[in-house]
Design a protein around this motif. Structure first.
Motif, mmCIF file in Angstrom:
data_model
loop_
_atom_site.group_PDB
_atom_site.id
_atom_site.type_symbol
_atom_site.label_atom_id
_atom_site.label_comp_id
_atom_site.label_asym_id
_atom_site.label_seq_id
_atom_site.Cartn_x
_atom_site.Cartn_y
_atom_site.Cartn_z
ATOM 1 N N VAL A 288 0.828 7.946 4.683
ATOM 2 C CA VAL A 288 0.701 9.374 4.356
ATOM 3 C C VAL A 288 2.084 10.021 4.329
ATOM 4 O O VAL A 288 2.391 10.803 3.427
ATOM 5 C CB VAL A 288 -0.224 10.097 5.363
ATOM 6 C CG1 VAL A 288 -0.169 11.598 5.183
ATOM 7 C CG2 VAL A 288 -1.657 9.606 5.214
ATOM 8 N N ASN B 255 0.973 5.553 -3.026
ATOM 9 C CA ASN B 255 0.061 5.643 -4.160
ATOM 10 C C ASN B 255 -1.371 5.386 -3.697
ATOM 11 O O ASN B 255 -1.727 4.271 -3.339
ATOM 12 C CB ASN B 255 0.469 4.619 -5.220
ATOM 13 C CG ASN B 255 -0.421 4.639 -6.435
ATOM 14 O OD1 ASN B 255 -1.256 5.526 -6.595
ATOM 15 N ND2 ASN B 255 -0.242 3.657 -7.294
ATOM 16 N N ARG B 256 -2.192 6.399 -3.727
ATOM 17 C CA ARG B 256 -3.561 6.278 -3.213
ATOM 18 C C ARG B 256 -4.492 5.592 -4.199
ATOM 19 O O ARG B 256 -5.652 5.363 -3.898
ATOM 20 C CB ARG B 256 -4.093 7.640 -2.824
ATOM 21 C CG ARG B 256 -3.250 8.191 -1.685
ATOM 22 C CD ARG B 256 -3.790 9.427 -1.089
ATOM 23 N NE ARG B 256 -2.788 9.925 -0.137
ATOM 24 C CZ ARG B 256 -3.054 10.802 0.770
ATOM 25 N NH1 ARG B 256 -4.244 11.320 0.866
ATOM 26 N NH2 ARG B 256 -2.106 11.197 1.598
ATOM 27 N N ASP B 257 -3.999 5.258 -5.373
ATOM 28 C CA ASP B 257 -4.783 4.465 -6.318
ATOM 29 C C ASP B 257 -4.687 2.978 -6.002
ATOM 30 O O ASP B 257 -5.459 2.181 -6.521
ATOM 31 C CB ASP B 257 -4.293 4.710 -7.750
ATOM 32 C CG ASP B 257 -4.572 6.130 -8.216
ATOM 33 O OD1 ASP B 257 -5.578 6.723 -7.730
ATOM 34 O OD2 ASP B 257 -3.811 6.644 -9.045
ATOM 35 N N VAL C 135 -3.610 0.532 0.021
ATOM 36 C CA VAL C 135 -3.351 1.849 0.614
ATOM 37 C C VAL C 135 -4.674 2.552 0.897
ATOM 38 O O VAL C 135 -4.873 3.106 1.982
ATOM 39 C CB VAL C 135 -2.454 2.702 -0.312
ATOM 40 C CG1 VAL C 135 -2.339 4.120 0.196
ATOM 41 C CG2 VAL C 135 -1.083 2.063 -0.450
ATOM 42 N N THR C 136 -5.580 2.509 -0.059
ATOM 43 C CA THR C 136 -6.889 3.136 0.117
ATOM 44 C C THR C 136 -7.639 2.510 1.287
ATOM 45 O O THR C 136 -8.229 3.215 2.098
ATOM 46 C CB THR C 136 -7.720 3.004 -1.176
ATOM 47 O OG1 THR C 136 -7.007 3.610 -2.238
ATOM 48 C CG2 THR C 136 -9.070 3.676 -1.027
ATOM 49 N N LEU D 85 -6.032 3.630 4.654
ATOM 50 C CA LEU D 85 -6.328 5.035 4.946
ATOM 51 C C LEU D 85 -7.797 5.240 5.311
ATOM 52 O O LEU D 85 -8.113 6.031 6.212
ATOM 53 C CB LEU D 85 -5.940 5.925 3.769
ATOM 54 C CG LEU D 85 -4.442 6.042 3.490
ATOM 55 C CD1 LEU D 85 -4.191 6.878 2.246
ATOM 56 C CD2 LEU D 85 -3.704 6.610 4.681
#
Length: 91
Positions: A23, A28-30, A34-35, A38
């Motif tokens: 964060v 890159n949350r795509d 990473v997704t 999180l």
């Protein structure tokens, strides 16, 4: 058994710490990894949510500050609880 409890606590704290770092770095949350990190951190945070946690921050960097502070505290709580349980279980 005590080692397993400690390992689970460390893994939970690791997800929270890496999630806070992602964060803060505005990752890159795509990205699927990473997704995943999180989402796991969001599931593990309990009352230390980055949005509605113990400490809330407003403004430009509110989400980053919330994640760093609240998830950092949650990681420490997991480590302390894990070590206490480790000491209780281990003779």
């Amino acid at each position: 058994m005590a080692s397993l409890v400690w390992l689970v606590a460390v893994v939970c704290a690791l997800f929270l710490a890496v999630g806070a770092l992602l964060v803060a770095l505005d990752a890159n949350r795509d990205n699927a990894i990473v997704t995943f990190v999180l989402e796991m951190a969001d599931k593990l945070d309990g009352p230390f949510s980055r949005d509605n946690g113990v400490f809330t921050f407003e403004g430009k960097d509110g989400e980053t500050k919330g994640a760093l502070v609240n998830w950092g505290i949650a990681a420490v709580v997991y480590l302390v609880a894990g070590k206490i349980l480790d000491r209780i279980i281990r003779p």
